[in-house]
Motif scaffolding. Structure first.
Motif, PDB file in Angstrom:
ATOM      1  N   VAL A  97     -24.151 -56.470   0.237  1.00  0.00           N
ATOM      2  CA  VAL A  97     -24.716 -55.175   0.634  1.00  0.00           C
ATOM      3  C   VAL A  97     -24.954 -54.319  -0.612  1.00  0.00           C
ATOM      4  O   VAL A  97     -26.001 -53.661  -0.743  1.00  0.00           O
ATOM      5  N   ASP A  98     -24.001 -54.330  -1.532  1.00  0.00           N
ATOM      6  CA  ASP A  98     -24.160 -53.580  -2.787  1.00  0.00           C
ATOM      7  C   ASP A  98     -25.364 -54.095  -3.568  1.00  0.00           C
ATOM      8  O   ASP A  98     -26.149 -53.308  -4.118  1.00  0.00           O
ATOM      9  N   GLY A  99     -25.519 -55.409  -3.618  1.00  0.00           N
ATOM     10  CA  GLY A  99     -26.667 -56.009  -4.304  1.00  0.00           C
ATOM     11  C   GLY A  99     -27.981 -55.635  -3.647  1.00  0.00           C
ATOM     12  O   GLY A  99     -28.982 -55.389  -4.335  1.00  0.00           O
ATOM     13  N   TYR A 143     -24.365 -48.154  -4.703  1.00  0.00           N
ATOM     14  CA  TYR A 143     -24.769 -49.095  -5.751  1.00  0.00           C
ATOM     15  C   TYR A 143     -26.244 -48.930  -6.125  1.00  0.00           C
ATOM     16  O   TYR A 143     -26.632 -49.257  -7.248  1.00  0.00           O
ATOM     17  N   GLY A 144     -27.046 -48.389  -5.217  1.00  0.00           N
ATOM     18  CA  GLY A 144     -28.413 -48.031  -5.591  1.00  0.00           C
ATOM     19  C   GLY A 144     -28.408 -46.923  -6.633  1.00  0.00           C
ATOM     20  O   GLY A 144     -29.117 -46.981  -7.638  1.00  0.00           O
ATOM     21  N   SER A 201     -24.793 -53.888 -11.802  1.00  0.00           N
ATOM     22  CA  SER A 201     -24.281 -53.318 -10.551  1.00  0.00           C
ATOM     23  C   SER A 201     -23.563 -54.368  -9.713  1.00  0.00           C
ATOM     24  O   SER A 201     -22.493 -54.099  -9.150  1.00  0.00           O
ATOM     25  N   VAL A 202     -24.140 -55.541  -9.619  1.00  0.00           N
ATOM     26  CA  VAL A 202     -23.495 -56.607  -8.842  1.00  0.00           C
ATOM     27  C   VAL A 202     -22.185 -57.025  -9.522  1.00  0.00           C
ATOM     28  O   VAL A 202     -21.181 -57.273  -8.840  1.00  0.00           O
ATOM     29  N   CYS A 205     -29.609 -47.021 -10.661  1.00  0.00           N
ATOM     30  CA  CYS A 205     -30.520 -46.046 -11.282  1.00  0.00           C
ATOM     31  C   CYS A 205     -29.882 -45.393 -12.506  1.00  0.00           C
ATOM     32  O   CYS A 205     -30.570 -45.140 -13.508  1.00  0.00           O
ATOM     33  N   LEU A 206     -28.588 -45.131 -12.434  1.00  0.00           N
ATOM     34  CA  LEU A 206     -27.896 -44.542 -13.586  1.00  0.00           C
ATOM     35  C   LEU A 206     -27.816 -45.533 -14.748  1.00  0.00           C
ATOM     36  O   LEU A 206     -27.953 -45.141 -15.915  1.00  0.00           O
ATOM     37  N   TYR A 207     -27.601 -46.813 -14.437  1.00  0.00           N
ATOM     38  CA  TYR A 207     -27.645 -47.839 -15.492  1.00  0.00           C
ATOM     39  C   TYR A 207     -29.039 -47.873 -16.123  1.00  0.00           C
ATOM     40  O   TYR A 207     -29.181 -47.985 -17.338  1.00  0.00           O
TER      41      TYR A 207
END
Length: 159
Positions: free
Chosen positions: A126-128, A71-72, A100-101, A76-78
């Motif tokens: 964790v993704d956040g 998700y990091g 992302s969240v 970055c891609l977003y």
């Protein structure tokens, strides 16, 4: 007259088509990487059983680390895709983390339909954390780059 600036030829159909292809190309250049990454996340989420590392502790660390890293990268891609559209860097980072969240939430919901998997709000957290960490790292790197153009005393005072 045809030599008047109003008739520069930019409104000819072939020029409009060229601009359209250019816009499509730019759109794909910006959005294909996050869409492909989202597809990879979806693919792994659709697996009923992922391989396990030896030992439950190591398995958890590797899987949660993979969540945060995935998700990091997505964040970055977003950011790369949205940077031309959102000029304020703080707003851009917040929007990217939010996207992302939101995808993490939808992914965990998707897992509730996969046999052997379950949705887990802890994984969304964790993704956040991974998304926030990516944007904090990006901010830190941007500040370092901007300070590297400053005089050496400003750089040492900022560090």
């Amino acid at each position: 007259s045809m030599h008047d600036k109003r008739y520069s030829g930019s409104d000819l159909p072939e020029n409009r088509a060229g601009r359209s292809r250019g816009a499509i190309g730019r759109f794909l250049w910006r959005w294909l990487p996050p869409l492909v990454w989202m597809g990879l996340i979806y693919f792994f989420s659709a697996q009923p059983d992922l391989p396990r590392a030896p030992g439950p502790w190591l398995d958890t660390v590797i899987k949660k680390g993979g969540h945060a890293l995935s998700y990091g990268v997505l964040t970055c891609l977003y950011r790369r895709a949205l940077r031309p559209h959102i000029r304020d860097s703080r707003t851009l980072r917040i929007v990217c983390v939010g996207l992302s969240v939101a995808y993490a939430l939808s992914d965990e919901y998707h897992q509730t339909f996969v046999p052997g998997r379950n949705g887990n709000l802890f994984d969304v957290a964790v993704d956040g954390i991974g998304a926030c960490a990516a944007m904090l790292l990006e901010r830190w790197l941007a500040r370092r780059r901007s300070l590297s153009g400053a005089d050496p005393q400003q750089v040492s005072a900022a560090q």
